[in-house]
Design an enzyme around this catalytic site. Structure first.
Site, PDB file in Angstrom:
ATOM      1  N   SER A  94       9.718  -5.821 -11.816  1.00 59.03           N
ATOM      2  CA  SER A  94       8.940  -6.165 -10.452  1.00 59.03           C
ATOM      3  C   SER A  94       8.842  -7.578 -11.670  1.00 59.03           C
ATOM      4  O   SER A  94       8.201  -8.101 -11.211  1.00 59.03           O
ATOM      5  CB  SER A  94       7.864  -4.796 -10.648  1.00 59.03           C
ATOM      6  OG  SER A  94       8.087  -4.123 -10.430  1.00 59.03           O
ATOM      7  N   PHE A 132       1.926 -13.925  -8.769  1.00 59.55           N
ATOM      8  CA  PHE A 132       1.386 -14.619  -8.166  1.00 59.55           C
ATOM      9  C   PHE A 132       0.610 -14.051  -6.784  1.00 59.55           C
ATOM     10  O   PHE A 132       0.691 -12.720  -7.061  1.00 59.55           O
ATOM     11  CB  PHE A 132       3.049 -14.257  -7.041  1.00 59.55           C
ATOM     12  CG  PHE A 132       3.197 -14.151  -5.935  1.00 59.55           C
ATOM     13  CD1 PHE A 132       3.857 -15.559  -5.538  1.00 59.55           C
ATOM     14  CD2 PHE A 132       3.087 -13.320  -4.712  1.00 59.55           C
ATOM     15  CE1 PHE A 132       3.860 -15.857  -3.971  1.00 59.55           C
ATOM     16  CE2 PHE A 132       3.135 -13.330  -3.403  1.00 59.55           C
ATOM     17  CZ  PHE A 132       3.721 -14.966  -2.083  1.00 59.55           C
ATOM     18  N   GLY A 140      -4.260  -6.840   3.070  1.00 59.05           N
ATOM     19  CA  GLY A 140      -2.929  -6.591   2.234  1.00 59.05           C
ATOM     20  C   GLY A 140      -1.407  -6.904   2.808  1.00 59.05           C
ATOM     21  O   GLY A 140      -0.699  -7.737   2.817  1.00 59.05           O
ATOM     22  N   TRP A 165      -3.908  -6.202  -7.023  1.00 57.87           N
ATOM     23  CA  TRP A 165      -2.675  -5.805  -7.048  1.00 57.87           C
ATOM     24  C   TRP A 165      -2.266  -6.714  -7.458  1.00 57.87           C
ATOM     25  O   TRP A 165      -0.891  -6.571  -6.672  1.00 57.87           O
ATOM     26  CB  TRP A 165      -2.882  -5.273  -6.510  1.00 57.87           C
ATOM     27  CG  TRP A 165      -3.470  -4.038  -5.419  1.00 57.87           C
ATOM     28  CD1 TRP A 165      -4.547  -3.713  -4.080  1.00 57.87           C
ATOM     29  CD2 TRP A 165      -3.425  -2.672  -6.586  1.00 57.87           C
ATOM     30  NE1 TRP A 165      -4.865  -2.568  -4.453  1.00 57.87           N
ATOM     31  CE2 TRP A 165      -4.573  -1.339  -5.622  1.00 57.87           C
ATOM     32  CE3 TRP A 165      -3.056  -2.110  -7.184  1.00 57.87           C
ATOM     33  CZ2 TRP A 165      -4.537  -0.499  -6.441  1.00 57.87           C
ATOM     34  CZ3 TRP A 165      -3.294  -0.833  -8.062  1.00 57.87           C
ATOM     35  CH2 TRP A 165      -3.991   0.086  -7.005  1.00 57.87           C
ATOM     36  N   ILE A 166      -2.195  -7.897  -8.629  1.00 57.78           N
ATOM     37  CA  ILE A 166      -0.934  -9.000  -8.830  1.00 57.78           C
ATOM     38  C   ILE A 166      -0.821  -8.105 -10.304  1.00 57.78           C
ATOM     39  O   ILE A 166      -0.660  -7.957 -11.100  1.00 57.78           O
ATOM     40  CB  ILE A 166      -1.515  -9.777  -8.997  1.00 57.78           C
ATOM     41  CG1 ILE A 166      -3.213 -10.202  -7.907  1.00 57.78           C
ATOM     42  CG2 ILE A 166      -1.180 -11.220  -9.529  1.00 57.78           C
ATOM     43  CD1 ILE A 166      -2.462 -10.237  -6.410  1.00 57.78           C
ATOM     44  N   THR A 167       0.266  -8.389  -9.607  1.00 50.84           N
ATOM     45  CA  THR A 167       1.994  -7.515 -11.081  1.00 50.84           C
ATOM     46  C   THR A 167       1.886  -9.104 -12.246  1.00 50.84           C
ATOM     47  O   THR A 167       1.438 -10.385 -11.738  1.00 50.84           O
ATOM     48  CB  THR A 167       2.515  -7.425 -10.794  1.00 50.84           C
ATOM     49  OG1 THR A 167       3.193  -6.669  -9.349  1.00 50.84           O
ATOM     50  CG2 THR A 167       4.308  -7.481 -11.543  1.00 50.84           C
ATOM     51  N   ASP A 340      13.730  18.114  -7.344  1.00 46.86           N
ATOM     52  CA  ASP A 340      13.755  19.835  -6.948  1.00 46.86           C
ATOM     53  C   ASP A 340      14.910  20.793  -7.983  1.00 46.86           C
ATOM     54  O   ASP A 340      14.424  21.741  -7.802  1.00 46.86           O
ATOM     55  CB  ASP A 340      14.125  19.544  -5.351  1.00 46.86           C
ATOM     56  CG  ASP A 340      14.343  20.767  -4.973  1.00 46.86           C
ATOM     57  OD1 ASP A 340      13.714  22.028  -5.770  1.00 46.86           O
ATOM     58  OD2 ASP A 340      13.780  20.995  -3.516  1.00 46.86           O
ATOM     59  N   GLU A 367       5.312  -5.461  -1.142  1.00 49.72           N
ATOM     60  CA  GLU A 367       6.135  -6.888  -0.826  1.00 49.72           C
ATOM     61  C   GLU A 367       6.264  -6.415   0.748  1.00 49.72           C
ATOM     62  O   GLU A 367       7.695  -5.944   1.179  1.00 49.72           O
ATOM     63  CB  GLU A 367       7.425  -6.618  -1.475  1.00 49.72           C
ATOM     64  CG  GLU A 367       7.370  -7.069  -2.403  1.00 49.72           C
ATOM     65  CD  GLU A 367       7.313  -8.034  -3.002  1.00 49.72           C
ATOM     66  OE1 GLU A 367       7.593  -9.021  -1.954  1.00 49.72           O
ATOM     67  OE2 GLU A 367       7.010  -9.023  -4.311  1.00 49.72           O
TER      68      GLU A 367
HETATM   69  C1  LIG Z   1       1.491  -2.037  -8.036  1.00 51.33           C
HETATM   70  C2  LIG Z   1       1.718  -2.723  -7.358  1.00 51.33           C
HETATM   71  C3  LIG Z   1       1.793  -3.934  -7.475  1.00 51.33           C
HETATM   72  C4  LIG Z   1       1.267  -5.118  -6.771  1.00 51.33           C
HETATM   73  N1  LIG Z   1       1.597  -6.423  -7.181  1.00 51.33           N
HETATM   74  C5  LIG Z   1       1.858  -7.902  -6.231  1.00 51.33           C
HETATM   75  C6  LIG Z   1       1.393  -8.687  -6.945  1.00 51.33           C
HETATM   76  O1  LIG Z   1       1.984  -8.871  -7.768  1.00 51.33           O
HETATM   77  N2  LIG Z   1       1.397  -9.783  -5.726  1.00 51.33           N
HETATM   78  C7  LIG Z   1       0.475  -9.544  -4.540  1.00 51.33           C
HETATM   79  O2  LIG Z   1       0.162 -10.465  -3.997  1.00 51.33           O
HETATM   80  N3  LIG Z   1       0.640  -8.727  -3.983  1.00 51.33           N
HETATM   81  C8  LIG Z   1       1.413  -7.029  -5.246  1.00 51.33           C
HETATM   82  N4  LIG Z   1       1.128  -5.879  -4.333  1.00 51.33           N
HETATM   83  C9  LIG Z   1       0.018  -5.321  -3.192  1.00 51.33           C
HETATM   84  C10 LIG Z   1       1.051  -5.240  -2.612  1.00 51.33           C
HETATM   85  O3  LIG Z   1       1.828  -6.277  -1.681  1.00 51.33           O
HETATM   86  C11 LIG Z   1       0.247  -4.574  -0.976  1.00 51.33           C
HETATM   87  O4  LIG Z   1      -0.227  -3.470  -1.609  1.00 51.33           O
HETATM   88  C12 LIG Z   1       0.654  -4.062   0.214  1.00 51.33           C
HETATM   89  O5  LIG Z   1       0.557  -5.875   1.144  1.00 51.33           O
HETATM   90  C13 LIG Z   1      -0.183  -3.123   1.030  1.00 51.33           C
HETATM   91  O6  LIG Z   1      -1.404  -3.639   1.322  1.00 51.33           O
HETATM   92  P1  LIG Z   1      -2.615  -2.173   1.467  1.00 51.33           P
HETATM   93  O7  LIG Z   1      -2.348  -1.761  -0.804  1.00 51.33           O
HETATM   94  O8  LIG Z   1      -3.288  -3.665   1.414  1.00 51.33           O
HETATM   95  O9  LIG Z   1      -2.486  -1.691   2.265  1.00 51.33           O
HETATM   96  P2  LIG Z   1      -2.636  -2.223   4.034  1.00 51.33           P
HETATM   97  O10 LIG Z   1      -2.431  -3.174   4.235  1.00 51.33           O
HETATM   98  O11 LIG Z   1      -4.377  -1.339   3.742  1.00 51.33           O
HETATM   99  O12 LIG Z   1      -1.889  -0.724   4.089  1.00 51.33           O
HETATM  100  C14 LIG Z   1      -2.378   0.386   5.014  1.00 51.33           C
HETATM  101  C15 LIG Z   1      -1.349   1.835   5.257  1.00 51.33           C
HETATM  102  O13 LIG Z   1      -1.584   0.645   7.036  1.00 51.33           O
HETATM  103  C16 LIG Z   1      -0.245   0.359   7.172  1.00 51.33           C
HETATM  104  N5  LIG Z   1      -0.457  -0.585   7.937  1.00 51.33           N
HETATM  105  C17 LIG Z   1      -1.193  -1.357   7.823  1.00 51.33           C
HETATM  106  N6  LIG Z   1      -1.488  -2.224   8.788  1.00 51.33           N
HETATM  107  C18 LIG Z   1      -0.816  -1.068   9.884  1.00 51.33           C
HETATM  108  C19 LIG Z   1       0.507  -1.828  11.034  1.00 51.33           C
HETATM  109  N7  LIG Z   1      -0.190  -2.521  12.018  1.00 51.33           N
HETATM  110  N8  LIG Z   1       1.172  -0.588  12.141  1.00 51.33           N
HETATM  111  C20 LIG Z   1       1.769  -0.171  11.089  1.00 51.33           C
HETATM  112  N9  LIG Z   1       1.099   0.401   9.986  1.00 51.33           N
HETATM  113  C21 LIG Z   1       0.222  -0.485   9.355  1.00 51.33           C
HETATM  114  C22 LIG Z   1       0.850   0.138   6.115  1.00 51.33           C
HETATM  115  O14 LIG Z   1       1.915   0.512   6.488  1.00 51.33           O
HETATM  116  C23 LIG Z   1       0.581   1.558   5.102  1.00 51.33           C
HETATM  117  O15 LIG Z   1       0.420   2.276   5.086  1.00 51.33           O
HETATM  118  C24 LIG Z   1       0.983  -4.251  -4.994  1.00 51.33           C
HETATM  119  C25 LIG Z   1       0.890  -4.032  -5.309  1.00 51.33           C
HETATM  120  C26 LIG Z   1       1.080  -2.384  -6.882  1.00 51.33           C
HETATM  121  C27 LIG Z   1       0.833  -1.319  -5.819  1.00 51.33           C
END
Ligand SMILES: Cc1cc2nc3c(=O)[nH]c(=O)nc-3n(C[C@H](O)[C@H](O)[C@H](O)COP(=O)(O)OP(=O)(O)OC[C@H]3O[C@@H](n4cnc5c(N)ncnc54)[C@H](O)[C@@H]3O)c2cc1C
Length: 388
Positions: A94, A132, A140, A165-167, A340, A367
């Site tokens: 990452s 980023f 998200g 959640w920014i790496t 498992d 991503e």
């Molecule tokens: C360790 C880590 C590092 C990260 N690093 C970065 C980074 O460097 N920069 C950055 O910008 N972001 C980063 N992220 C953020 C990451 O990109 C988001 O967590 C991701 O885009 C999902 O967004 P959310 O967590 O808000 O989930 P949500 O968007 O709230 O989604 C929650 C659930 O709902 C589902 N869902 C949402 N909308 C729909 C739809 N229309 N149809 C079906 N299902 C849906 C999703 O698939 C998921 O299962 C990181 C996340 C983590 C955990």
């Protein structure tokens, strides 16, 4: 111990001498430098920062970019590096993905000459670390809803909002930040220490523990016009960066899957139960190994074809969605099946499986989640957009 690789179907015969050499270099680096330290880093929730100069010297940062000290490798070579790094740990991969695909790429693709000159050599050499910022607390999967704003003020801009959640956030020197301006979404380079910009790390993660994850806050943060990426207009700019990173993830996930599979394969031959027979002699165990090696082989072929298409300039975002979704999905299942097969031993950090399993839960989400990529594929084959 040096990793021998996983090649059931002579996929290596499709790689050139140069590609095999790049993979071998990355493989040795992971065996010699990542493997010995990663368990303790994970336990201590610490990113192995002292590996950064070595990764830079090997050309890992922005490896598939041209100029500014970048290695100018092919996309297959770049993918093979990602595969080996993620065999070490998803957090290490990452770091390299963010530095190259999400920070150097947008500067390379959308930056001014001055921005390229200032940042690319420093990022490539690891003297500077980037992050980023796209995700926000309330946006998200749907970054189009972002609330962060960029307002023109004299010869500069004022940024307000929050990213989370920014790496690499907490160890970064510069952030590529996406915000809503009057004329649409724009990208900005914000240096750490700029007044009005603050960073706080996220703790309590059971996944990606060897990676720094942070929140970024902008309160009337003033940046000059020279900090705006002139070529980046609209959401398609950050999405193009995500395509670069997702491509690397599609390869990386194979590395984690290979490590889990190979650990389980070796364990099942050595571990004896019932009449002093190895557990590998049982049909149910073999079925799991057969499933894993079949899926890993399919994932290798998918990644290689994606790489060749990318090198020819023919890859589409919907191809990358399939690559990322499939390969992460099978890697996660390989981690679960391998866990498992190790029984109780599978839950300890004496083996890498549980670490990969926990990491891959993040890789499935970030991503573009598994769902979102399924919907991109669905849109490609039906013409109907289902995620809105
Ligand atoms: C360790 C880590 C590092 C990260 N690093 C970065 C980074 O460097 N920069 C950055 O910008 N972001 C980063 N992220 C953020 C990451 O990109 C988001 O967590 C991701 O885009 C999902 O967004 P959310 O967590 O808000 O989930 P949500 O968007 O709230 O989604 C929650 C659930 O709902 C589902 N869902 C949402 N909308 C729909 C739809 N229309 N149809 C079906 N299902 C849906 C999703 O698939 C998921 O299962 C990181 C996340 C983590 C955990």
């Amino acid at each position: 111990m040096s990793f021998k690789g996983v090649d059931y179907f002579c996929v290596d015969s499709l790689l050139s001498e140069e590609e095999l050499m790049v993979r071998q270099t990355a493989r040795r680096f992971v065996d010699e430098e990542v493997a010995p330290v990663i368990r303790d880093c994970y336990r201590e929730a610490r990113f192995p920062r002292d590996l950064v100069p070595q990764m830079a010297a090997m050309g890992f940062f922005g490896a598939n970019l041209e100029g500014w000290g970048c290695a100018g490798m092919s996309n297959v070579e770049y993918g093979l590096i990602m595969q080996e790094l993620e065999r070490g740990d998803s957090g290490v991969r990452s770091f390299v993905s963010v530095q190259g695909a999400l920070v150097m790429y947008p500067i390379h693709a959308y930056g001014s000459e001055e921005q390229k000159r200032t940042w690319l050599p420093r990022l490539q050499s690891g003297q500077a670390v980037g992050c980023f910022g796209l995700t926000e607390p309330d946006f998200g999967s749907n970054p189009a809803g972002m609330r962060a704003t960029a307002r023109r003020a004299g010869a500069g801009w004022i940024l307000n909002g929050e990213k989370t959640w920014i790496t690499n956030g907490g160890i970064s020197d510069v952030a590529v930040v996406w915000a809503r301006a009057d004329d649409g979404i724009r990208g900005f380079l914000v240096e750490t220490g700029t007044p009005g910009y603050s960073i706080s790390d996220i703790h309590g993660k059971w996944s990606m523990r060897a990676s720094v994850t942070s929140s970024l806050a902008f309160a009337d943060c003033r940046v000059s016009d020279g900090n705006m990426l002139p070529g980046a207009r609209g959401l398609k700019a950050p999405l193009s960066c995500l395509s670069q990173a997702r491509y690397g993830i599609g390869w990386g996930a194979i590395g984690a899957a290979m490590d889990c599979y190979e650990t389980a394969r070796q364990y099942s031959i050595l571990r004896k139960q019932f009449d002093d027979r190895p557990i590998a002699s049982h049909q149910l165990v073999q079925e799991k190994l057969a499933w894993m090696i079949t899926e890993i082989t399919k994932a290798q072929l998918l990644a290689l074809h994606a790489g060749r298409l990318k090198d020819q300039g023919r890859i589409e975002p919907a191809h990358i969605s399939m690559l990322k979704r499939n390969n992460v999905g099978i890697a996660l299942e390989c981690a679960r099946l391998s866990r498992d097969l190790l029984g109780a031993n599978g839950i300890t950090d004496e083996y890498p499986i549980m670490r990969h399993l926990c990491n891959l839960e993040t890789v499935k989400t970030y991503e573009g989640t598994d769902h979102i990529h399924a919907l991109v594929i669905g849109e490609k084959v039906t013409g109907v957009q289902a995620y809105r």
